[in-house]
Scaffold this motif. Structure first.
Motif, PDB file in Angstrom:
ATOM      1  N   LYS A 266       0.805  -1.221   0.000  1.00 40.91           N
ATOM      2  CA  LYS A 266       0.000   0.000   0.000  1.00 40.91           C
ATOM      3  C   LYS A 266       0.838   1.271   0.000  1.00 40.91           C
ATOM      4  O   LYS A 266       0.422   2.288  -0.546  1.00 40.91           O
ATOM      5  CB  LYS A 266      -0.927   0.020   1.233  1.00 40.91           C
ATOM      6  N   LEU A 267       2.013   1.219   0.644  1.00 45.13           N
ATOM      7  CA  LEU A 267       2.806   2.442   0.752  1.00 45.13           C
ATOM      8  C   LEU A 267       4.290   2.100   0.773  1.00 45.13           C
ATOM      9  O   LEU A 267       4.727   1.220   1.515  1.00 45.13           O
ATOM     10  CB  LEU A 267       2.442   3.215   2.020  1.00 45.13           C
ATOM     11  N   SER A 288       1.442   3.862  -7.726  1.00 46.61           N
ATOM     12  CA  SER A 288       1.222   5.249  -8.130  1.00 46.61           C
ATOM     13  C   SER A 288       2.056   6.158  -7.232  1.00 46.61           C
ATOM     14  O   SER A 288       2.562   5.737  -6.176  1.00 46.61           O
ATOM     15  CB  SER A 288      -0.253   5.607  -7.993  1.00 46.61           C
ATOM     16  N   GLU A 289       2.188   7.423  -7.631  1.00 48.89           N
ATOM     17  CA  GLU A 289       2.933   8.374  -6.803  1.00 48.89           C
ATOM     18  C   GLU A 289       2.276   8.560  -5.440  1.00 48.89           C
ATOM     19  O   GLU A 289       2.950   8.866  -4.446  1.00 48.89           O
ATOM     20  CB  GLU A 289       3.063   9.722  -7.514  1.00 48.89           C
ATOM     21  N   GLU A 290       0.963   8.390  -5.379  1.00 50.19           N
ATOM     22  CA  GLU A 290       0.239   8.534  -4.116  1.00 50.19           C
ATOM     23  C   GLU A 290       0.545   7.396  -3.157  1.00 50.19           C
ATOM     24  O   GLU A 290       0.212   7.474  -1.966  1.00 50.19           O
ATOM     25  CB  GLU A 290      -1.270   8.601  -4.370  1.00 50.19           C
ATOM     26  N   GLN A 291       1.191   6.348  -3.653  1.00 46.29           N
ATOM     27  CA  GLN A 291       1.511   5.198  -2.821  1.00 46.29           C
ATOM     28  C   GLN A 291       2.960   5.215  -2.342  1.00 46.29           C
ATOM     29  O   GLN A 291       3.513   4.175  -1.966  1.00 46.29           O
ATOM     30  CB  GLN A 291       1.238   3.896  -3.578  1.00 46.29           C
ATOM     31  N   VAL A 293       6.082   7.980  -0.325  1.00 49.00           N
ATOM     32  CA  VAL A 293       6.432   9.268   0.286  1.00 49.00           C
ATOM     33  C   VAL A 293       7.738   9.730  -0.354  1.00 49.00           C
ATOM     34  O   VAL A 293       8.780   9.079  -0.199  1.00 49.00           O
ATOM     35  CB  VAL A 293       6.608   9.148   1.807  1.00 49.00           C
ATOM     36  N   TYR A 294       7.661  10.837  -1.099  1.00 48.93           N
ATOM     37  CA  TYR A 294       8.840  11.378  -1.789  1.00 48.93           C
ATOM     38  C   TYR A 294       9.267  12.642  -1.062  1.00 48.93           C
ATOM     39  O   TYR A 294       8.500  13.596  -0.946  1.00 48.93           O
ATOM     40  CB  TYR A 294       8.490  11.668  -3.249  1.00 48.93           C
ATOM     41  N   ALA A 313       4.067   9.999   6.688  1.00 56.00           N
ATOM     42  CA  ALA A 313       2.861   9.256   6.311  1.00 56.00           C
ATOM     43  C   ALA A 313       1.840   9.250   7.441  1.00 56.00           C
ATOM     44  O   ALA A 313       0.631   9.397   7.210  1.00 56.00           O
ATOM     45  CB  ALA A 313       3.233   7.824   5.931  1.00 56.00           C
ATOM     46  N   GLU A 316       0.248  12.730   7.763  1.00 52.58           N
ATOM     47  CA  GLU A 316      -0.672  13.026   6.667  1.00 52.58           C
ATOM     48  C   GLU A 316      -1.869  12.089   6.621  1.00 52.58           C
ATOM     49  O   GLU A 316      -2.700  12.181   5.717  1.00 52.58           O
ATOM     50  CB  GLU A 316       0.090  12.981   5.337  1.00 52.58           C
ATOM     51  N   ARG A 318      -2.023   8.815   6.072  1.00 52.50           N
ATOM     52  CA  ARG A 318      -1.958   7.947   4.896  1.00 52.50           C
ATOM     53  C   ARG A 318      -1.896   6.462   5.236  1.00 52.50           C
ATOM     54  O   ARG A 318      -1.708   5.630   4.351  1.00 52.50           O
ATOM     55  CB  ARG A 318      -0.756   8.341   4.032  1.00 52.50           C
ATOM     56  N   ASP A 323      -2.745  -2.027   6.357  1.00 53.86           N
ATOM     57  CA  ASP A 323      -1.869  -1.593   5.266  1.00 53.86           C
ATOM     58  C   ASP A 323      -0.498  -2.258   5.383  1.00 53.86           C
ATOM     59  O   ASP A 323       0.072  -2.363   6.478  1.00 53.86           O
ATOM     60  CB  ASP A 323      -1.683  -0.077   5.280  1.00 53.86           C
TER      61      ASP A 323
END
Length: 348
Positions: A266-267, A288-291, A293-294, A313, A316, A318, A323
């Motif tokens: 998930k992350l 995806s980029e949403e998955q 932390v950059y 994370a 925020e 997330r 997960d």
């Protein structure tokens, strides 16, 4: 210890219960870095993946940054007297040469019942530190709480006039900490995978200061106390074909050992790299980029990045119960490491 006691220990949840971060007030923006390096601001933002980074002044060093991060947990989350072990996993560029910061950190935190030590594998170390902490808690019934702490002041060893060190212009400063405990309620540490390709052992280093080139007028005049890449093109030629595959390998194998697969992920909590490498890694992992932390507002802080990512994370919101999260990093030398966590609680 009898078999029943051993099985009880192994069945208890061992995980990260809390994290913290500290960043110095000083900030260098992409515009500031453009002035220092001659690289256009948009290139620093779009290619380096960096809007800004924190930089410490002369009053703060790696041990101080680690202490300031950890102090946010001692007292509010755990009484210092309840900490059994303190492990420093941060930057090897510390306050002094041939010096362990762990005793100072233990003293400053008033962790009177803890012993402290250091482990260092440059930027790859947080996933490895999670594995070591879990293994220690699994093996030793007398340990209940391990505090992982780290500081980084690697902005200080970047020579912006050296084009060979260009990929290290994102080096930044800060501190982080993670409480790993038996009976955790926030997360469970699952399994890890670590691989090392030692053929890169001589590719990135600070040339002077060690036993090969002791400090002298000559080493200072020749700016040999900054991090350097002796042959960037040769390293790139050898590293590029294997870097992303090795990242993918450690993630997949850590998940497989945890009886999970990429479909469950998930992350992702990766170290900060140039944006193209970050995006390629996500593509290979089908994320995806949403998955992920950059850390484009923090930069690269040696081994601290995935721990900072975990903290961000949570802040925020997330993370949700169930997960699957993977902390993944790589350190020059070259070692790739990943550790899987299962999140158990709602983010705060």
């Amino acid at each position: 210890m009898n078999h029943l006691e051993a099985n009880t220990i192994q069945e208890q949840t061992i995980g990260v219960e809390a994290t913290s971060v500290f960043f110095p007030e000083g900030v260098e923006t992409a515009e500031c870095l453009a002035e220092k390096t001659g690289i256009p601001t948009q290139v620093i933002i779009e290619k380096f993946g960096l809007y800004q980074k924190h930089v410490a002044d002369d009053t703060l060093h790696a041990s101080d940054l680690a202490v300031l991060a950890a102090q946010q947990l001692t007292g509010s989350v755990i009484d210092p007297s309840e900490i059994d072990v303190i492990i420093y996993f941060g930057s090897p560029h510390k306050d002094y040469y041939v010096w362990s910061s762990a005793p100072k950190i233990t003293y400053e935190l008033k962790a009177t019942n803890a012993y402290g030590f250091e482990m260092m594998n440059v930027s790859s170390c947080f996933p490895i530190a999670l594995k070591v902490a879990k293994d220690m808690l699994t093996a030793d019934a007398s340990i209940e709480n391990i505090l992982l702490v780290a500081g980084c002041k690697e902005s200080q060893i970047v020579d912006y006039d050296n084009p060979r060190s260009r990929f290290m212009f994102n080096f930044a400063d800060g501190g982080t900490a993670a409480l790993v405990k038996r009976g955790a309620t926030k997360s469970r540490i699952l399994h890890s995978c670590v691989i090392t390709d030692g053929s890169f052992h001589d590719d990135v280093r600070v040339p002077a200061g060690g036993s090969r080139h002791q400090p002298s007028h000559e080493t200072v005049e020749n700016r040999l106390h900054y991090i350097d890449v002796p042959n960037p093109s040769d390293m790139k030629e050898r590293l590029d074909p294997i870097s992303i595959p090795n990242f993918v390998h450690v993630v997949e194998q850590a998940l497989a050992k945890s009886n999970r697969s990429l479909r469950d992920l998930k992350l992702l909590l990766p170290l900060h790299t140039k944006r193209s490498m970050f995006l390629e890694l996500l593509e290979r992992l089908q994320l995806s980029e949403e998955q992920a932390v950059y850390l484009d507002h923090y930069g690269h802080l040696s081994a601290l990045d995935p721990c900072i990512g975990l903290h961000v994370a949570q802040q925020e919101g997330r993370l949700s119960p169930g997960d699957i999260v993977v902390a993944v990093s790589a350190g020059t030398g070259y070692t790739w490491a990943a550790t899987v966590l299962e999140w158990l609680a709602e983010s705060q």
